[in-house]
Design an enzyme around this catalytic site. Structure first.
Site, PDB file in Angstrom:
ATOM      1  N   GLN A  56       0.794  -1.224   0.000  1.00  0.00           N
ATOM      2  CA  GLN A  56       0.000   0.000   0.000  1.00  0.00           C
ATOM      3  C   GLN A  56       0.834   1.286   0.000  1.00  0.00           C
ATOM      4  O   GLN A  56       0.394   2.289  -0.578  1.00  0.00           O
ATOM      5  CB  GLN A  56      -0.973  -0.012   1.179  1.00  0.00           C
ATOM      6  N   CYS A 174      -0.947   6.231   7.485  1.00  0.00           N
ATOM      7  CA  CYS A 174      -0.044   7.153   6.819  1.00  0.00           C
ATOM      8  C   CYS A 174      -0.608   8.573   6.824  1.00  0.00           C
ATOM      9  O   CYS A 174      -1.193   9.036   5.855  1.00  0.00           O
ATOM     10  CB  CYS A 174       0.271   6.734   5.392  1.00  0.00           C
ATOM     11  N   ALA A 321       6.187   1.173   8.047  1.00  0.00           N
ATOM     12  CA  ALA A 321       7.439   1.289   8.782  1.00  0.00           C
ATOM     13  C   ALA A 321       7.237   0.981  10.259  1.00  0.00           C
ATOM     14  O   ALA A 321       8.111   0.395  10.906  1.00  0.00           O
ATOM     15  CB  ALA A 321       8.016   2.690   8.612  1.00  0.00           C
ATOM     16  N   CYS A 353       7.171   8.351   7.886  1.00  0.00           N
ATOM     17  CA  CYS A 353       6.287   8.884   6.852  1.00  0.00           C
ATOM     18  C   CYS A 353       7.147   9.614   5.823  1.00  0.00           C
ATOM     19  O   CYS A 353       7.522  10.771   6.036  1.00  0.00           O
ATOM     20  CB  CYS A 353       5.270   9.831   7.491  1.00  0.00           C
TER      21      CYS A 353
END
Length: 421
Positions: A56, A174, A321, A353
């Protein structure tokens, strides 16, 4: 891999596994692979109905014309670890007292340890008219695989007019993604000498540009460079595709009012929530997310349950992450719990990010709980508070390779857990 996707499981049948994982996304696959790297004989099963697995984080790049959508998708059976039993159904209910997960197929699966990692739900229906509008009349979103190419198509074709980019209330996965889409679009329009003819607005339900202040100056410079209007406390509540209008609830010192804006392009980020089987269970916190200890990622009330990923109620950024850092913590602590030894691994809230402020440069935001900066590299190599070409190379070239060939294979590079006191 044992695949139960084509089996007709009798209703009421109970299968048993030492470790049962709900979710075959980034979190579920990664933690399964990491557990098996540590203990190859472990009986591990994954509950996941999807036949495709998606990277994604790559959808922002698809929407910016950098990636093709196909590079972000692989068949689920290709990423499922060989030693895992795959229950190709959806989890409907967790009975934590009985240590059972009931599936949509009608069967129940028993566990000794449960890992809850189903991801979150993009609530498209929470915005009136949005579901009907998506994919036409200039309405798009990089939060869907099938729509990210439409984003790039709109960016390429728009020569003048009004472009709106929206951000819903937190938490979302995100948190920088709404801005990433906007910056890449503006950079393209600037390079094509069209930006002067396009009015760009960032309609953010929140009150600040980014939640960690260290990164705001660099982002603000791009807001100024691109001439973007920042409309804070603007929450999208309705979309009318044919008339190309968007309605917002606007909060100010006098209360809340509604405001209508026209558009030629509208990039929407939907409100997001935990899956219902978590939010409506005894496993959730007051906000409906999985109630975990923020350091050990063990459930606060049920010691045999762990969690990671976007459904978690921990205060970290919801990013892939973050999952990379959470995975070894869950793997180590789950095995310690099976061995009846202390949980020694700690997660410090790391999330990353990579903010794509222009094609070729990224502000690499890396931070943990309470906004504490947690840079991977020394400042002389990459200053995360500034846009750098190295960060772009990481995002565009290295991180996708690490995802497919490292993270999903149980290879834990640069993610050694902290130790608990």
């Amino acid at each position: 891999m044992t695949d139960h996707s084509s089996e007709a499981s009798p209703s009421g049948q109970v299968r048993r596994h030492t470790v049962l994982i709900i979710g075959g996304g980034a979190a579920g696959i990664s933690v399964a692979a990491s557990l098996l790297k540590r203990r190859s004989s472990l009986d591990v099963a994954i509950i996941e109905p999807a036949e495709e697995h998606y990277y994604q984080p790559g959808w922002t790049m698809v929407g910016g014309g950098v990636f093709t959508p196909e590079v972000t998708r692989r068949p689920m059976r290709e990423v499922m670890p060989d030693a895992v039993t795959w229950h190709a159904s959806r989890a409907e209910n967790i009975d934590a007292e009985a240590r059972l997960v009931r599936l949509e197929s009608g069967e129940s699966v028993a566990y000794e340890r449960l890992v809850v990692a189903p991801g979150l739900v993009c609530d498209w229906s929470a915005i009136e008219g949005l579901e009907e509008a998506l994919g036409q009349n200039g309405v798009t979103s990089n939060y869907r695989y099938d729509l990210a190419p439409y984003t790039w198509s709109l960016v390429q074709s728009l020569e003048k007019g009004k472009a709106l980019f929206t951000q819903p209330p937190m938490p979302i996965k995100c948190a920088g993604a709404p801005q990433k889409a906007m910056y890449l679009a503006c950079d393209h329009w600037r390079r094509e000498q069209r930006l002067k003819d396009i009015d760009v607005s960032f309609c953010n339900a929140g009150g600040v540009l980014f939640g960690v202040s260290d990164y705001v100056p660099a982002l603000q410079r791009y807001i100024t460079l691109y001439g973007i209007e920042t409309a804070f406390s603007h929450r999208l509540i309705a979309v009318d595709g044919p008339s190309r209008t968007a309605r917002f609830a606007v909060s100010d010192k006098d209360g809340e009012r509604e405001e209508e804006r026209g558009f030629d392009m509208l990039h929407v980020v939907p409100p997001q929530k935990a899956p219902a089987f978590i939010a409506q269970s005894q496993l959730s916190n007051e906000a409906g997310w999985l109630d975990l200890d923020p350091a050990t990622l063990q459930h606060r009330a049920y010691a045999d349950i762990f969690g990671l990923g976007d459904a978690s109620g921990t205060a970290n950024a919801k990013t892939a992450a973050a999952v990379r850092k959470q995975t070894p913590v869950v793997a180590e602590n789950l095995l310690a719990s099976l061995d009846d030894t202390p949980l020694a691994a700690a997660y410090l809230g790391y999330g990353s990010c990579p903010l794509t402020v222009e094609r070729g440069r990224i502000v690499l935001a890396e931070f943990g709980y309470d906004g504490v900066l947690q840079p991977t590299f020394p400042r002389w190599l990459n200053d995360g508070t500034r846009p750098t070409r190295l960060a772009w190379w990481l995002k565009a070239s290295l991180l996708p390779w690490i995802y497919w060939n490292g993270m999903l294979k149980g290879r834990e590079w640069l993610v050694r857990p902290a130790r608990r006191d």
